[in-house]
Scaffold this active site. Structure first.
Site, PDB file in Angstrom:
ATOM      1  N   LYS A 185      68.870  46.530  38.326  1.00  0.00           N
ATOM      2  CA  LYS A 185      68.399  47.039  36.971  1.00  0.00           C
ATOM      3  C   LYS A 185      67.604  46.037  36.323  1.00  0.00           C
ATOM      4  O   LYS A 185      68.007  44.988  35.752  1.00  0.00           O
ATOM      5  CB  LYS A 185      69.794  47.252  35.947  1.00  0.00           C
ATOM      6  N   GLY A 227      70.497  35.931  32.397  1.00  0.00           N
ATOM      7  CA  GLY A 227      70.435  36.501  30.863  1.00  0.00           C
ATOM      8  C   GLY A 227      71.146  35.566  29.933  1.00  0.00           C
ATOM      9  O   GLY A 227      71.333  34.474  30.305  1.00  0.00           O
ATOM     10  N   SER A 228      71.790  36.118  28.705  1.00  0.00           N
ATOM     11  CA  SER A 228      72.238  35.202  28.059  1.00  0.00           C
ATOM     12  C   SER A 228      73.709  35.104  28.255  1.00  0.00           C
ATOM     13  O   SER A 228      74.252  35.534  29.151  1.00  0.00           O
ATOM     14  CB  SER A 228      72.339  36.082  26.589  1.00  0.00           C
ATOM     15  N   THR A 229      74.052  33.999  27.843  1.00  0.00           N
ATOM     16  CA  THR A 229      75.375  33.413  28.113  1.00  0.00           C
ATOM     17  C   THR A 229      76.630  34.557  27.630  1.00  0.00           C
ATOM     18  O   THR A 229      77.702  34.468  28.111  1.00  0.00           O
ATOM     19  CB  THR A 229      75.621  31.937  27.454  1.00  0.00           C
ATOM     20  N   GLY A 242      76.700  37.062  29.843  1.00  0.00           N
ATOM     21  CA  GLY A 242      77.333  36.311  31.202  1.00  0.00           C
ATOM     22  C   GLY A 242      78.916  36.202  31.301  1.00  0.00           C
ATOM     23  O   GLY A 242      79.513  36.684  32.318  1.00  0.00           O
ATOM     24  N   GLU A 299      73.101  33.157  35.793  1.00  0.00           N
ATOM     25  CA  GLU A 299      71.860  32.135  35.426  1.00  0.00           C
ATOM     26  C   GLU A 299      71.726  32.611  33.806  1.00  0.00           C
ATOM     27  O   GLU A 299      71.168  33.612  33.681  1.00  0.00           O
ATOM     28  CB  GLU A 299      70.764  32.408  36.446  1.00  0.00           C
ATOM     29  N   CYS A 337      64.878  30.441  29.665  1.00  0.00           N
ATOM     30  CA  CYS A 337      65.998  29.979  29.433  1.00  0.00           C
ATOM     31  C   CYS A 337      66.026  28.553  29.571  1.00  0.00           C
ATOM     32  O   CYS A 337      66.927  27.989  29.229  1.00  0.00           O
ATOM     33  CB  CYS A 337      67.111  30.551  30.513  1.00  0.00           C
ATOM     34  N   GLU A 381      70.914  28.598  21.519  1.00  0.00           N
ATOM     35  CA  GLU A 381      69.547  29.045  21.903  1.00  0.00           C
ATOM     36  C   GLU A 381      68.839  30.367  21.347  1.00  0.00           C
ATOM     37  O   GLU A 381      69.488  31.341  20.804  1.00  0.00           O
ATOM     38  CB  GLU A 381      70.098  29.646  23.356  1.00  0.00           C
TER      39      GLU A 381
END
Lengths: 486, 293
Positions: free
Chosen positions: A193, A245-247, A250, A267, A301, A398
């Site tokens: 996706k 993507g973002s933490t 995640g 990641e 990132c 971030e």
């Protein structure tokens, strides 16, 4: 003794616009889902627009896949895995992957232009970084497909099955390559996706995969929003989830797969330190700082978003950095002169602006160069904050934009502590002329990628991934294979 | 008159010392006939936090020791265990293991420690890489320890399971806290005495006794623990551990093996609690005619 600092001169760089042509690209008005080797309409009948963030114009309509579509894709991937792909000798799988690499190279310019249109990144970067790296990634992993026994001594090599892959909008094609290439090389099939704001190059990649004659169902592309991604994560017949993507997301994924046998690689975000010692080659370091934080509008990132400068050279470095920032071109990403393109989406621009406000409110001193910004589209000038506290939100969270925080330090131990004092651990940069100091820092910095006297370099052979809350698992290189093996 | 035997008090092992649980609680361990054989500390959440703190404190020193030195210390653990062979066999028997099986378990445990001692200065040689990037950079990847690891020892063995999941973790330079088997905790504490006399710095291994159920949440949601190795078999506890691990993206590794078998030890168990670090540095471009030496 600090030297007397020169005054900032603003050189006037006046280049004639040098726009990359868009005449050779082919975009359909509407894209369906690519499932089982066919273009199929979404079950919901719903489509969403993908816009060019540089001028807010609609580029195409893209299908919004739902759980039923994901189920179709997983079934196709499972069938392709059982009947074709897992049985095929590695040497034959390799040929398909090589084909993909070659076809992409042939259409490299078209990919670059579409990437720039859809993501807002500068044509120079999509042409010279994103697209060649993506092609090379397929080429690199193709060669592994029949050599896996050599990668991990004494380990039985077994593929996992169906991989569900969810990728971000900052390097859309490159991230697709990072995910698909190793999965295919190791004998897995894929449901991927793309991000909702940047689906086009993944769909163009589907066209190439089709053209390469890959067996139906080996790669399926399901476009959509977060709900589509969640359907992939929750699908019971998926063996592996790979997410970039973002933490925040995640963590949702890690929680969702708890108690299931699904294998996961994440990641995630970063807040990487870029450290400049007083013996560093200053001009090169300044280029490294600029490349570290303003590359791809800071939508990276591993961006070097926390700058640490040794106290005795801080004034000089900041002065030179400001000077350099004055020369950066912010504007039309299709213009080959542009250094900083468009922010990927309206939402992301709002996030960045929110942090800029927070930084000012927290008492940090802000600097932005004078630059003209197009009236339409989403843009943010390169920004730096001085006098930033370690506890400041802009130094802890971030931002994912062209915003740099600057802190100073005196000793090696101090900067190691400060650099490691974050929940993240994706990357770090070190600038010094002293070899022993480089190795001291590179071993003590808790991050997965360390750039010494360079920054933001990537390569298919080079494993990438984080420590701590920047996620786990590696992508790229020999070690990237293990994420797709039992 | 027969001599009165001195009975051992089983305590915890935290930061290289043997404190009692701060909670003052205990549970009675009984043998198969139902006779009490020892009082075992019922560790509290505070004990877990103390152990995590001790492990973090020890991490710098242990991870920065040379690989060769770590190997020597691990080998020393094996030497110490060999010297206490009979004691461990007796303790296993007290916990219901037959004599022959007990002897075998201790022997395998000793050999396994030697096996991992040997890996300390070799795993990075086997699995690191120099990556041939297409630019003028020198690029290499090496493994580094993940950090502080929380270990749930296998429940059905007192010594061998513990040794099997613990050794790969410390061989790789991590520090850890271990929750011993609930029903067979004796060898864990006696093994702490072995560690204590092996030049292993205090805090590298911390051993707690108590119940998984009570301590799993604290351990798995602790913000300064980087990874969990789960050697138990309770799928509910495992699920909650995996959910709690999200708090700071802990790596959760499930180790389920028949520990008596030779293939239950390998190089990749060390890698389970390692992070791969990749370093780049430019290569000065000499170029031109001078480069054909």
């Amino acid at each position: 003794m600090a030297k007397k600092v020169e005054k900032i001169e603003v050189p006037s760089w006046d280049y004639a616009p040098s726009l990359e042509s868009t005449s050779h690209i082919e975009l359909k008005e509407r894209y369906d889902l690519y499932i089982d080797g066919k273009w199929v309409k979404p079950t919901s009948g719903k489509y969403f627009a993908t816009v060019n963030p540089a001028n807010e114009q609609k580029l195409a309509e893209v299908a919004h896949g739902n759980a039923l579509d994901v189920d179709k894709a997983v079934k196709a991937a499972r069938k392709a895995y059982n009947e074709v792909w897992s049985k095929m000798p590695g040497s034959e799988r390799a040929k398909y992957i090589y084909r993909i690499a070659r076809l992409m190279q042939e259409r490299a310019r078209e990919f670059a232009v579409i990437e720039t249109l859809d993501a807002g990144k500068t044509i120079r970067e999509s042409r010279d970084v994103d697209v060649p790296l993506a092609c090379n990634h397929f080429f690199y992993y193709a060669g592994w497909a029949d050599k896996l026994e050599y990668a991990f001594p004494n380990r039985k090599i077994e593929s996992l099955g169906v991989a569900g892959q969810i990728i971000p909008w900052n390097f859309p094609l490159l991230m697709a390559a990072w995910k698909i290439a190793p999965a295919l090389a190791t004998g897995n099939t894929v449901v991927l996706k793309p991000a909702e704001t940047t689906p086009l190059t993944a769909l163009k990649l589907a066209e190439i995969i089709d053209e390469a004659g890959l067996p139906p169902g080996v790669v399926n592309i399901v476009t959509g929003y977060g709900d589509t991604g969640a359907s992939i994560v929750d699908h019971a017949d998926i063996d592996k989830i790979a997410f970039t993507g973002s933490t925040g997301v995640g963590k949702l994924i890690q929680k969702a797969v708890a108690g299931t046998p699904k294998k996961v690689t994440l990641e995630l975000g970063g807040k990487s330190a870029n450290i400049i010692f007083d013996d560093a080659p200053i001009d090169q370091a300044v280029e490294g700082i600029v490349n570290g934080i303003f590359f791809n509008q800071g939508h990276v990132c591993c961006a070097g978003s926390r700058l640490f400068v040794q106290e005795n050279i801080a004034e000089r470095v900041v002065q030179k950095l400001k000077q350099r920032m004055e020369t950066l071109y912010v504007g039309n990403p299709l213009d080959k002169n542009t250094d900083i393109g468009a922010i990927n989406s309206k939402e992301q621009l709002a996030t960045i602006n929110k942090y800029i406000k927070i930084g000012q409110k927290e008492g940090a001193e802000m600097y932005q160069p004078v630059c003209s910004i197009p009236s339409k589209g989403y843009y943010c000038p390169p920004t730096l904050f001085l006098n930033v506290a370690q506890s400041s939100l802009i130094a802890q969270e971030e931002i994912f934009g062209p915003v740099l925080t600057i802190q100073t330090f005196r000793t090696v131990d101090e900067v190691i502590q400060k650099a490691n004092n974050t929940p993240f651990g994706l990357a770090a940069g070190v600038w010094t002329d002293k070899g022993s100091r480089i190795f001291n820092l590179t071993t003590k910095l808790r991050a997965g990628v360390i750039w010494a006297n360079t920054y933001n370099k990537f390569d298919p052979t080079s494993p990438f991934g984080g420590y701590k809350e920047s996620g786990f698992g590696r992508e790229g290189g020999l070690h990237g294979l293990s994420a797709y093996l039992k | 008159m027969a001599r009165i035997e001195i009975l051992k008090t089983y305590k915890l092992f935290i930061g290289g010392q043997f404190p009692r649980t701060e909670s003052g609680r205990f549970y009675a361990l009984k043998n198969t006939k139902g006779t009490p054989i020892a009082n075992i500390c019922l560790s509290s959440r505070k004990d877990v936090r103390n152990a995590a703190q001790a492990a973090r404190k020890a991490f710098g020193g242990w991870s920065e020791k040379t690989a060769f030195n770590r190997g020597q210390i691990l080998y020393r653990i094996a030497e110490m265990l060999e010297g206490r062979r009979d004691q461990f066999i007796a303790e296993l028997q007290a916990q219901g293991v037959g004599k022959a099986k007990a002897e075998k378990e201790v022997e395998i445990a000793i050999d396994r420690i030697v096996y991992y001692a040997g890996w300390c200065d070799k795993y990075n040689q086997v699995l690191s890489a120099v990556n041939p990037v297409s630019s003028s950079h020198f690029n290499f990847s090496v493994y580094e320890p993940t950090g502080v690891v929380g270990i749930f020892a296998p429940q059905n063995t007192s010594l061998l399971g513990l040794v099997s999941v613990l050794m790969p973790v410390i061989a790789g330079g991590n520090t850890c806290l271990v929750l011993a088997s609930e029903n067979m905790p004796l060898c864990a504490i006696t093994f702490a005495e072995v560690l204590h006399s092996s030049d292993l710095p205090g805090g590298v291994v911390n051993i707690l006794t108590g119940t998984n159920k009570e301590l799993a949440d604290t351990l798995s949601s602790h913000m300064d623990i980087n990874a969990i190795v789960y050697g138990g078999e309770d799928s509910e506890i495992l699920k909650s551990i995996q959910e709690n691990a999200v708090s700071n993206i802990k790596r959760v590794i499930v180790q389920k093996k028949d520990w008596v078998k030779p293939d239950s030890q390998d190089l990749y168990m060390i890698i389970d609690t390692q992070e791969l670090k990749t370093t780049w540095h430019p290569i000065e471009n000499i170029g031109g005619a001078t480069s054909s030496y």
